[in-house]
Design a protein around this motif. Sequence first.
Motif, short mmCIF file in Angstrom:
data_model
loop_
_atom_site.label_atom_id
_atom_site.label_comp_id
_atom_site.label_asym_id
_atom_site.label_seq_id
_atom_site.Cartn_x
_atom_site.Cartn_y
_atom_site.Cartn_z
N GLU A 67 0.81 -1.21 0.00
CA GLU A 67 0.00 0.00 0.00
C GLU A 67 0.85 1.26 0.00
OE1 GLU A 67 -0.16 -2.31 2.38
OE2 GLU A 67 -1.99 -3.43 1.90
N GLU A 68 2.09 1.16 0.42
CA GLU A 68 2.95 2.34 0.51
C GLU A 68 3.70 2.54 -0.80
OE1 GLU A 68 5.38 2.64 3.96
OE2 GLU A 68 3.92 1.66 5.27
N GLU A 69 3.27 3.55 -1.57
CA GLU A 69 3.86 3.81 -2.89
C GLU A 69 5.15 4.63 -2.73
OE1 GLU A 69 2.92 2.78 -5.89
OE2 GLU A 69 1.14 1.68 -5.26
N ARG A 70 6.17 3.99 -2.22
CA ARG A 70 7.47 4.64 -2.03
C ARG A 70 8.57 3.59 -2.12
NH1 ARG A 70 9.61 3.54 3.05
NH2 ARG A 70 8.12 2.61 4.52
N VAL A 71 9.80 4.06 -2.31
CA VAL A 71 10.93 3.14 -2.29
C VAL A 71 11.16 2.71 -0.84
CG1 VAL A 71 13.38 2.82 -2.79
CG2 VAL A 71 11.99 4.25 -4.30
N GLN A 72 11.07 1.40 -0.60
CA GLN A 72 11.25 0.89 0.76
C GLN A 72 12.58 0.17 0.96
OE1 GLN A 72 7.62 -1.27 2.01
NE2 GLN A 72 6.54 -0.15 0.39
N ALA A 73 13.15 -0.34 -0.15
CA ALA A 73 14.42 -1.08 -0.04
C ALA A 73 15.24 -0.88 -1.31
CB ALA A 73 14.16 -2.57 0.18
N ILE A 74 16.55 -0.73 -1.13
CA ILE A 74 17.49 -0.60 -2.24
C ILE A 74 18.55 -1.68 -2.08
CG2 ILE A 74 19.27 0.85 -3.30
CD1 ILE A 74 17.65 3.28 -2.45
N ILE A 75 18.79 -2.40 -3.14
CA ILE A 75 19.81 -3.46 -3.15
C ILE A 75 20.82 -3.14 -4.24
CG2 ILE A 75 20.25 -5.93 -3.48
CD1 ILE A 75 17.30 -6.40 -2.63
N THR A 76 22.10 -3.07 -3.88
CA THR A 76 23.13 -2.77 -4.86
C THR A 76 23.95 -4.02 -5.17
OG1 THR A 76 24.96 -2.17 -3.36
CG2 THR A 76 23.33 -0.46 -3.86
N ALA A 77 24.37 -4.12 -6.42
CA ALA A 77 25.29 -5.16 -6.87
C ALA A 77 26.37 -4.48 -7.72
CB ALA A 77 24.57 -6.23 -7.67
N PRO A 78 27.61 -4.94 -7.66
CA PRO A 78 28.69 -4.20 -8.33
C PRO A 78 28.74 -4.32 -9.84
CG PRO A 78 29.56 -6.14 -7.21
CD PRO A 78 28.12 -6.04 -6.83
N THR A 79 28.07 -5.31 -10.43
CA THR A 79 28.07 -5.43 -11.89
C THR A 79 26.64 -5.56 -12.40
OG1 THR A 79 28.20 -7.87 -11.99
CG2 THR A 79 30.29 -6.67 -11.77
N ARG A 80 26.47 -5.24 -13.67
CA ARG A 80 25.15 -5.31 -14.28
C ARG A 80 24.60 -6.74 -14.23
NH1 ARG A 80 27.24 -2.11 -19.65
NH2 ARG A 80 27.49 -0.06 -18.68
N GLU A 81 25.49 -7.69 -14.53
CA GLU A 81 25.03 -9.08 -14.58
C GLU A 81 24.55 -9.56 -13.22
OE1 GLU A 81 27.43 -8.26 -18.06
OE2 GLU A 81 27.84 -7.98 -15.95
N LEU A 82 25.28 -9.22 -12.16
CA LEU A 82 24.85 -9.63 -10.82
C LEU A 82 23.53 -8.96 -10.45
CD1 LEU A 82 28.22 -9.66 -8.84
CD2 LEU A 82 26.88 -11.63 -9.59
N ALA A 83 23.39 -7.68 -10.83
CA ALA A 83 22.13 -6.99 -10.55
C ALA A 83 20.98 -7.64 -11.30
CB ALA A 83 22.26 -5.51 -10.92
N GLU A 84 21.21 -7.98 -12.56
CA GLU A 84 20.17 -8.64 -13.36
C GLU A 84 19.78 -9.98 -12.76
OE1 GLU A 84 22.19 -8.63 -17.12
OE2 GLU A 84 20.97 -6.97 -17.89
N GLN A 85 20.76 -10.73 -12.29
CA GLN A 85 20.47 -12.04 -11.71
C GLN A 85 19.69 -11.90 -10.41
OE1 GLN A 85 24.41 -13.73 -11.59
NE2 GLN A 85 24.57 -13.59 -13.81
N LEU A 86 20.06 -10.90 -9.59
CA LEU A 86 19.31 -10.65 -8.36
C LEU A 86 17.85 -10.27 -8.68
CD1 LEU A 86 21.76 -8.63 -6.06
CD2 LEU A 86 20.73 -10.85 -5.56
N HIS A 87 17.69 -9.43 -9.69
CA HIS A 87 16.34 -8.99 -10.04
C HIS A 87 15.51 -10.16 -10.57
CE1 HIS A 87 13.24 -6.54 -12.26
NE2 HIS A 87 13.21 -6.01 -11.05
N LEU A 88 16.16 -11.05 -11.30
CA LEU A 88 15.47 -12.24 -11.80
C LEU A 88 14.96 -13.10 -10.64
CD1 LEU A 88 14.74 -13.96 -14.32
CD2 LEU A 88 16.96 -15.08 -14.07
N GLU A 89 15.80 -13.27 -9.61
CA GLU A 89 15.39 -14.04 -8.44
C GLU A 89 14.30 -13.32 -7.66
OE1 GLU A 89 16.29 -17.16 -7.90
OE2 GLU A 89 17.42 -16.95 -9.78
N LEU A 90 14.40 -12.01 -7.60
CA LEU A 90 13.35 -11.24 -6.92
C LEU A 90 12.01 -11.41 -7.63
CD1 LEU A 90 12.35 -9.07 -4.90
CD2 LEU A 90 13.08 -7.34 -6.58
N ARG A 91 12.01 -11.37 -8.98
CA ARG A 91 10.77 -11.49 -9.72
C ARG A 91 10.09 -12.83 -9.45
NH1 ARG A 91 8.52 -7.22 -10.47
NH2 ARG A 91 6.98 -8.57 -11.45
#
Length: 413
Positions: A67-91
Amino acid sequence: MVQFKDYSLQPFLQEAIQRIGFTHPTPIQEAMIPMILKKKSAIGQAHTGTGKSHSFLIPIVERLEVEEERVQAIITAPTRELAEQLHLELRKLIDETSLHSMLLIGGTYKLRTMEKLERQPHIVIGTPGRIRDLVEEQALQVHEADILVIDEADLAFDMGFIEDIDYFASRMPKTLEMYVFSATIPENLRPFLNKYMSKPEHIQIGSKRPLTDGMHYSLVPVRSAERYTRLRDVMSAINPYLAIIFVNTRDQAEQLAQALAKDGIPVGQIHGDLTPRERRRMMRRIRDLEYQYIVATDLASRGIDIPGVSHVINYELPQDLQYFIHRVGRTARAGLEGHAITLYRPSDEEDIDAIEAKGVPFTHEDVKDGEWVQLRPRQSRERRKKTTPKMRQGSKRTSKGHRPTAKERKRKR
């Protein structure tokens, strides 16, 4: 033994975990999930392949308020590929919900991303540089985000991203919860951690990855043969599910890949000069099992998580020997077995000694007619040299036993 169903997670999350096939949490998950659910900042120190991604993704998703339309959590990864893989698992965890996530990485259209940010996501995964850009543009609103996760913190530090993280972390609430995940905690990273974390819990699951767990290390002499010939000999003796062949430079990766392709072997390439689109396409083809072999630089030893690697071949030793451990760590993950094969020349003896000193138990082997054969220990010849009687210092006689002539003595002076 703890099971995921023992956690008081929302039904949609329990169902997602079942779909993924998880039943029991790994040690890092068992330690970190309750910590994050209790909102207690922590450092999770564990090697790759231990399930640390889900140790923070699962509890963060549990805590998100749709219900809260705001950024609640930020996750950083040092490379694009790692970020993409994390986002895939999140989805995989939130696809059946109304939770909104965004992947923020370089190599994508910044203006289009800014337009999408007119609706702020509940959770962001991205690279530090792109997140900072969007905060500077006031497109990404981080001032109300409760949680910051820094994944692969030691690699982020090595790549110079801590300043970017500091930029947007300083704009987040003073009550910010920070969760730092890393295989190692470099001493130079501690001032940053002390700035944002007051007496955090430090969860350490195995200070070092056991180098012998499920691993076999073959040390193969190149001798007088060409290195490429020895590689082809090795390839004739293995049938990998997926093998990474490591080289040191982009040019070497391209030349080796071309040589293998000329021999009729489909091979992928991963190196730092691929465009973002080329890298995404390559990773998709790798995941679709189009290749049995990948030629890669050390970008793939830390910056990319490639599932299913059964073999690692060190075509040459890394210029920085610490990357040897990172390279071989691409295999024998998640309880599976792995085979690391290293080609070496006599000039590499000193580096091989240094790697053995780190606890790597090499087996001196060769390939004959497509079969592995064990050789005498590599040091045996060196031991014989050390036991050969040496001439007494100061002796006037040469190794041939004659007394030097006046002309010879003059030349030596």
